[in-house]
Each structure stands twice: as structure tokens, then as C-alpha cells.
Design an enzyme around this catalytic site. Structure first.
Site, PDB file in Angstrom:
ATOM      1  N   HIS A 247     -22.438 -39.847  41.859  1.00  0.00           N
ATOM      2  CA  HIS A 247     -22.758 -39.455  43.241  1.00  0.00           C
ATOM      3  C   HIS A 247     -23.720 -38.266  43.199  1.00  0.00           C
ATOM      4  O   HIS A 247     -24.869 -38.407  42.803  1.00  0.00           O
ATOM      5  CB  HIS A 247     -21.459 -39.135  43.972  1.00  0.00           C
ATOM      6  CG  HIS A 247     -21.589 -39.018  45.466  1.00  0.00           C
ATOM      7  ND1 HIS A 247     -22.761 -39.277  46.152  1.00  0.00           N
ATOM      8  CD2 HIS A 247     -20.681 -38.658  46.426  1.00  0.00           C
ATOM      9  CE1 HIS A 247     -22.564 -39.098  47.443  1.00  0.00           C
ATOM     10  NE2 HIS A 247     -21.312 -38.716  47.634  1.00  0.00           N
ATOM     11  N   HIS A 287     -30.528 -47.728  43.822  1.00  0.00           N
ATOM     12  CA  HIS A 287     -29.622 -47.124  44.789  1.00  0.00           C
ATOM     13  C   HIS A 287     -28.760 -48.220  45.380  1.00  0.00           C
ATOM     14  O   HIS A 287     -29.199 -49.362  45.542  1.00  0.00           O
ATOM     15  CB  HIS A 287     -30.414 -46.418  45.901  1.00  0.00           C
ATOM     16  CG  HIS A 287     -29.588 -45.479  46.725  1.00  0.00           C
ATOM     17  ND1 HIS A 287     -28.794 -45.915  47.762  1.00  0.00           N
ATOM     18  CD2 HIS A 287     -29.443 -44.130  46.666  1.00  0.00           C
ATOM     19  CE1 HIS A 287     -28.191 -44.872  48.308  1.00  0.00           C
ATOM     20  NE2 HIS A 287     -28.557 -43.788  47.663  1.00  0.00           N
ATOM     21  N   ASP A 343     -32.821 -38.483  43.774  1.00  0.00           N
ATOM     22  CA  ASP A 343     -32.422 -37.645  42.652  1.00  0.00           C
ATOM     23  C   ASP A 343     -33.528 -37.487  41.612  1.00  0.00           C
ATOM     24  O   ASP A 343     -33.479 -36.576  40.783  1.00  0.00           O
ATOM     25  CB  ASP A 343     -31.182 -38.235  41.955  1.00  0.00           C
ATOM     26  CG  ASP A 343     -29.999 -38.325  42.897  1.00  0.00           C
ATOM     27  OD1 ASP A 343     -29.667 -37.298  43.503  1.00  0.00           O
ATOM     28  OD2 ASP A 343     -29.426 -39.415  43.030  1.00  0.00           O
TER      29      ASP A 343
END
Length: 408
Positions: A247, A287, A343
Site C-alpha cells: 500500500h 495499479h 509511487d
């Protein structure tokens, strides 16, 4: 209705009247909607992200984090007066009780910042027992202001503690982001002035991380909140979910991957090892929701380039750019819809700001606090919501008789 069926309607499908009825089995909730929400809209196939209907690109370019937080939490962009009051209310709550400051200082100097952050957030419930009155709208508003304000101070104090530096108290003469930077980075300056480029970059990152629909952390906030627990306990649970490497800690993993690759010349060999399944993983790509280029990634990529003009060139950016270039041209990744996500570049910005990788998830938790509390408020005012209690399919043994110890 709305592309979904009510799960309880499945129970009407029975073998006979005594039968319990049909259930759905959905590990990880990959195809189960647990709520109706008006906060965030995502179209993963089209690469669309909107808060309360506003495209993320417009908010990142024109809004401030606190204005976006107000939008996410209360549903509409604030007027000038509403925004001024909101900013004043948040500023008033940024101070941390000395009990919480002392708690942070009890941890080892090298304790992981997320562990300290989670503990300090949970401990706020001992200072504010009134927070348990979750059915009182005025009380909920007060707790929302406290959570948004104090999450930033806790994060900054955690960072200072890890470095063995004294805490910098909040400064209401600065913006929310400017004050956060001061609490983090002020050393011996008589007057700290945050770099406007870094302040703007952090503002953009905070907006992009403000909410992301029913992710793991948000689901944890809602599940805990469904029992009418105090919001600080729920917030600590959401942060604990974010702590996991699948996460919020993913940007930390991206940075470590780029450091292991080392230079752009090593990227092709790394890509081949990933494709052959030789123990390497391509972090920051793909994702659960997006099957297209993550819209947040485009914004962060441009922001990273601005940051490096101030902080100096970072060799890891060259590695990241080459990795992205090759992966987006390789049918192995394109056919699997593995595109860069938020990210991939965010960790580079935090590293350019001289933050250790262990702080990255904390930097995620601070802005995500507004999204968590927005969902907490929505949950408590939704008449259809009940305490969360999923069903299970029992796979254990059938009834058995107890066997005395001497007969086993």
C-alpha cells in the site's frame, strides 16, 4: 442498479426454504462495492481521477492543499471567508500536547517513523475523550480539524526525533505546507523561509495523495469507524494499513529498486530479469484500479523536474526515466497494462528533499488524513451503513467429539 446488485438479494436464491441462501465470495473485495460515496471518482481504464467532480489536474495546478482538503471533506470549494476560517482553525490545532511530544521521545532514535506516527495518532484519543461522541456533528467537525492539523505536527516531530534534533513548534505566520517544512527542516535560522519551489512541490504531492477512493487504508478507516470507535483509533488503523509494502510503502520500494539498478545502462538487463521472473519485481508500475497511465504520475513527473532544478540533478531520475521509456515500449508490460503509478516518481522528490526512505509513508499519511476523515464523516451520516461484519465460507472440520488426553 448503478451497475451493481445488492448482495442480500443473492440470499433469495435457495435450494429450499431451510437453505441459508447464496453468498458471493470475493477475496480482497475485487468486485464488491461496500458503500455509495460522493467523494472521489476514478475511471481506471481512462486514467481519470476527480475529487468531488473536479479533475485532479486542475486542483494540482490551481489549488492549495488545505483548499483541496476542505473540498474533499465538506464537498464544495470554500469561499474566501470559509477558507480563511478553515486555515485559521487548522493553524490553531497544530500544537501538540506535551504528553504526545514526550511519547514520541520515548521511542528509540531509529524506530520506524510510521510506527511512531501510528502510536502518537492513536494516543490522541486519550487526550480528547470527547471524540467518542461521534454522533454529534459539531464534535465531529472539531475532531476533523484536530486530525488534519496534528497529523502534520506528529509527522514533523517524528522526523526530528529520528535525527536527534529538538522539535520546531508550529508557526502560524506560514502556510500549512510552509509551516510543515519549517517544523521538519529548520535548524539554526533566525527566520526560516521555505523554498517556494519545494513548498509548491509538496503542495502538489499532498493534493495528489489527499484521497483515492476505497483503498486499503480508507477501507480500514471505514471498518473501524463503523463500530463508532473514536476517530483517532480509526485513523491509527488506517495508517497501519498504509504502512504495508503493498500500500503506502510502495514508493519506498521504488526508490530501493532504482538504487539497486544504479545507472541507466543497467536498465535493459534489469527489465529482462523481470520478464524472466528471476526474482526481480518492477516496482511503481501497475495499479489495482488504473489500467492506463496514472494521471497523478504525469503531474508528479513534471513536479520532480522542477524540484531537481533547485536541489540539483539526481542520478536516480535518469534511471527512472530510462526504466519508464523502455517499459512503455515493451509489449510485455503494455499488454499487461503495467503503466507507471503515483509511487514511481514521488519517492524521488522526497529523496531530493533529503528525506530518508523510511519517512516516505509518513509523508503519504499526512495528506491522506483528509481523505480518511472525509470517508469517516460520510460513513457516519449514511443511513444504510452498519457495523462491518463480512461473511465467511467455513472450510474447517465438521462436528467432532472431544478426545480425552490419554486417548490421543
Amino acid at each position: 442498479m448503478d451497475g451493481a446488485i445488492r448482495a442480500m438479494d443473492l440470499r433469495r436464491i435457495k435450494v429450499n426454504q431451510e437453505d441459508f441462501g447464496l453468498m458471493s465470495y470475493d477475496p480482497g473485495f475485487t468486485n464488491t462495492a461496500s458503500t455509495r460515496s460522493a467523494i472521489t471518482y476514478i475511471d481506471g481504464d481512462a486514467g481519470i481521477l476527480r475529487y468531488r467532480g473536479y479533475p485532479i489536474e486542475q486542483l494540482a495546478a490551481q489549488s492549495s492543499y488545505l483548499e483541496t482538503a476542505y473540498l474533499v471533506i465538506f464537498g464544495e470549494l470554500p469561499s474566501v471567508g470559509q477558507l480563511t476560517k478553515w486555515e485559521d482553525d487548522i493553524s490553531r490545532h497544530t500544537l501538540l500536547h506535551t504528553n504526545i511530544q514526550n511519547l514520541i521521545q520515548t521511542f528509540r532514535y531509529n524506530a520506524h517513523p510510521m510506527s511512531v506516527f501510528i502510536s502518537a495518532v492513536a494516543s490522541l484519543s486519550t487526550l480528547y475523550p470527547d471524540a467518542r461522541r461521534v454522533t454529534d456533528p459539531a464534535n465531529r467537525r472539531l475532531q476533523v480539524e484536530r486530525m488534519v492539523a496534528k497529523a502534520a505536527t506528529i509527522a514533523a516531530f517524528t522526523y526530528r526525533h529520528n535525527h536527534g534534533w529538538p522539535f520546531n513548534l508550529p508557526d502560524d505566520g506560514l502556510s500549512f505546507i510552509g509551516n510543515f517544512l519549517k517544523m521538519m527542516f529548520r535548524m539554526t535560522e533566525v527566520k526560516y523561509e521555505p523554498d517556494p519551489v519545494l513548498e509548491r512541490a509538496l503542495n502538489v504531492l499532498f493534493i495528489l495523495h489527499a484521497d483515492h477512493e476505497q483503498n486499503c487504508g480508507t477501507n480500514a478507516m471505514r471498518v473501524i469507524g463503523s463500530s463508532q470507535a473514536d476517530p483517532y483509533s480509526a485513523l491509527a488503523g488506517a495508517a497501519a494499513a498504509l504502512y504495508g509494502p503493498l500500500h503506502g510503502a510502495a514508493n519506498e520500494a521504488v526508490l530501493r529498486m532504482l538504487e539497486e539498478i544504479g545507472s541507466p545502462e543497467n536498465v535493459p538487463a534489469f527489465i529482462e530479469r523481470v520478464k524472466k521472473g528471476e526474482g526481480e519485481r518492477l516496482m511503481g508500475f501497475g495499479h489495482r484500479v488504473y489500467k492506463n497511465y496514472d494521471p497523478r504520475c504525469r503531474i508528479i513527473k513534471a513536479t520532480a523536474e522542477e524540484v531537481f532544478k533547485v536541489t540539483g540533478h539526481n542520478r536516480l531520475l535518469d534511471v527512472a526515466l530510462e526504466l519508464e521509456r523502455i517499459a512503455l515500449q515493451d509489449d510485455y508490460f503494455v499488454s499487461r497494462k503495467l503503466y507507471p503509478n503515483v509511487d514511481f516518481y514521488s519517492g524521488l522528490i522526497y529523496r531530493a528533499m533529503k528525506l530518508p526512505a523510511s519517512m516516505f509513508t509518513v509523508m503519504f499519511a499526512v495528506p491522506r488524513t483528509c481523505g480518511w476523515v472525509a470517508h469517516w464523516l460520510e460513513l457516519l451520516t449514511d443511513a444504510e451503513q452498519k457495523i462491518s461484519r463480512p461473511r465467511q465460507i467455513h472450510t474447517g472440520p465438521d462436528v467432532r467429539d472431544y478426545v480425552p488426553m490419554d486417548l490421543r
